[in-house]
Scaffold this active site. Structure first.
Site, short mmCIF file in Angstrom:
data_model
loop_
_atom_site.label_atom_id
_atom_site.label_comp_id
_atom_site.label_asym_id
_atom_site.label_seq_id
_atom_site.Cartn_x
_atom_site.Cartn_y
_atom_site.Cartn_z
CG ASP A 181 8.59 -6.17 -2.02
OD1 ASP A 181 9.57 -6.35 -1.14
OD2 ASP A 181 8.40 -7.44 -2.82
CG ASP A 186 8.85 -10.65 0.26
OD1 ASP A 186 9.44 -9.66 1.40
OD2 ASP A 186 8.91 -10.95 -0.70
#
Length: 500
Positions: free
Chosen positions: A426, A384
């Site tokens: 993301d 992440d």
């Protein structure tokens, strides 16, 4: 192909119906034509025999007239016997005076038990100046005969009568007609003007009344009649001129029907054989073309299931070769396009990494291998981007897109193109087969460090888990990696290995 089989069924029914109709029509016309031909043949034969009979009776009549005209022959027994021997057609010659007394007898004769036959019809006819041929009658000696009587004219008056007798059961008539055959069992029968049998191959019937006489009309005709035994016969008959006798030429229908049935059933059998051959040829032809077509249709239907299977050309006839080649070329292009589309559907359009759909398919593959006991060690990383929302808010989405692209390239260079997946936003995942714990941690650290150096101020947090060290479940493997990521996110820019 059901239509083709229906065509075969209809074709078979039509051919069977055609054979049946052909048999019925042929049988009907064949019977009618053969009946007509046989009846006509028998009628012509009866006319010929009738003419022959007339000629022979004329010969006998001329003989009797010669005797009647020659007094020397009539008066001389020895000369009469010699003259009679020359004419075998006449069995007995009898000389009568004008009163009916027997003067001389010559030939194969029994001595009559009477000396005067003036009461006989043949004598009465001749003594009145007529030449007369009698019907069948029984002589005084009990023999069935036909006689020809001629008057003896002397000095312009009737001086007596000469009678020539022909025995019906003798050898003369038998020699005339016994050798005449009509078919296998055909024969001749002669009837007098009252219907009594003058000649018949069955000597026991001579002199008896014919059962067919009442059906005879006209000079000559032909028809089917029943004989003494009740069996049907082809009968051609002709009336003998001046005698009103009938000559019958008879052919038993049984003989003709046997031969005719052989022809009819041979024809029917031939039609059936030809019909069967046509049906078999039709079935062979349809199968020759329907089977390859069925295979082609099956192959085309398989395309709907995503099965791009080529067809072996050598299994098809020459007429299908070009079709098979075109099909195989089309399959090749479709397969390539399908693979391209399939791959494109699994690729994230922004980063070039595999998308969530591809990730789920990959996990399904791992589960299948695990159930088959064929799965080795697997390492999973979940990533992440730290402060990614802040980057989008301050530098814009274009800057954020560049960061995502750069991260994907970093992961591909470290873990390999086929191991990198974008979850969405993301979040990314890396799943690597047959990797050691040390190697998995090394790759995670390499990714983290490169991101720290190149991602425009952004870093990544990574969580790692291992199969089967941490779990024997693929789903839990991802879940454990996610839990490790959660720990990394607390401090950011960190790699965390899942620990139970």
């Amino acid at each position: 192909m059901k239509f083709l089989y229906k065509v075969i069924l209809v074709l078979g029914i039509l051919i069977a119906l055609s054979c049946f109709v052909q048999f019925v029509v042929f049988n009907k016309f064949f019977i009618a034509n053969t009946n007509s031909l046989l009846l006509s043949t028998n009628e012509k034969a009866s006319e010929n025999v009738s003419m022959q009979l007339v000629e022979n009776f004329n010969k006998i009549q001329n003989f009797v007239k010669t005797v009647a005209a020659n007094e020397e022959i009539r008066e001389n027994q020895e000369l009469l016997n010699k003259f009679n021997a020359i004419i075998p057609e006449v069995d007995v010659v009898t000389i009568f005076n004008s009163r009916g007394d027997i003067l001389h007898i010559s030939g194969n004769a029994h001595i009559p038990n009477v000396s005067n036959l003036a009461y006989r019809d043949y004598f009465q006819q001749a003594v009145h100046g007529k030449t007369y041929i009698s019907n069948v009658f029984t002589s005084t000696s009990g023999v069935k005969v036909v006689v020809i009587s001629v008057p003896i004219v002397k000095d312009g008056s009737i001086d007596g009568v000469v009678v020539g007798a022909v025995k019906l059961q003798g050898t003369y008539l038998a020699s005339m007609f016994d050798n005449k055959k009509f078919g296998r069992n055909g024969y001749i029968s002669i009837l007098d003007s009252k219907g009594y049998v003058v000649y018949h191959p069955n000597k026991e019937l001579i002199g008896k009344k014919s059962v067919t006489f009442d059906k005879l009309q006209g000079k000559s005709r032909s028809k089917i009649m029943k004989d003494y035994s009740g069996k049907e016969q082809f009968v051609g008959f002709s009336k003998v001129p001046n005698l009103n006798w009938y000559v019958l030429v008879i052919t038993p229908t049984a003989d003709i029907m046997t031969s005719r049935n052989i022809v009819v059933y041979e024809t029917f059998l031939g039609s059936v054989v030809v019909g069967i051959l046509i049906i078999l040829l039709g079935i062979y032809t349809i199968k020759r073309y329907s089977k390859p077509l069925n295979n082609l249709i099956f192959s085309f239907n398989a395309l709907k299931d995503g099965k791009y299977k080529k067809i072996e050309p050598h299994n098809y006839g020459e007429e299908f070769q070009e079709m098979v080649i075109v099909y195989n070329n089309t399959i090749e292009r479709l397969k390539k396009e399908y693979n391209d589309l399939e791959e494109a559907a699994d690729i994230d359009s922004l980063t070039g990494a595999y998308n969530r759909r591809a990730f789920n398919k990959f996990l399904s593959t791992l589960k299948q291998e695990m159930s088959n006991c064929g799965l080795g060690r697997v390492g999973a990383l979940l990533l992440d981007i730290d402060n990614f929302k802040k980057l989008n808010d301050t530098s814009g989405h274009l800057a954020g897109d560049n960061v995502l692209k750069n991260l994907a390239e970093i992961m591909k260079s470290s873990a390999g193109d086929r191991s990198v997946f974008r979850f969405g936003g993301d979040e990314f995942a890396v799943v690597i087969r047959n990797i050691s714990d040390e190697r998995l941690l090394s790759i995670a650290e390499a990714i983290r460090l490169k991101c720290e150096e190149t991602l425009n101020g952004c870093t990544v947090s990574i969580g790692a888990a291992k199969f089967p060290k941490d779990t024997y479940s693929i789903d839990k493997l991802i879940d454990f990696a996610d839990k490790a990521l959660y720990i990394s996110k607390k401090s950011r820019n960190k790699v965390t290995i899942f620990v139970k």
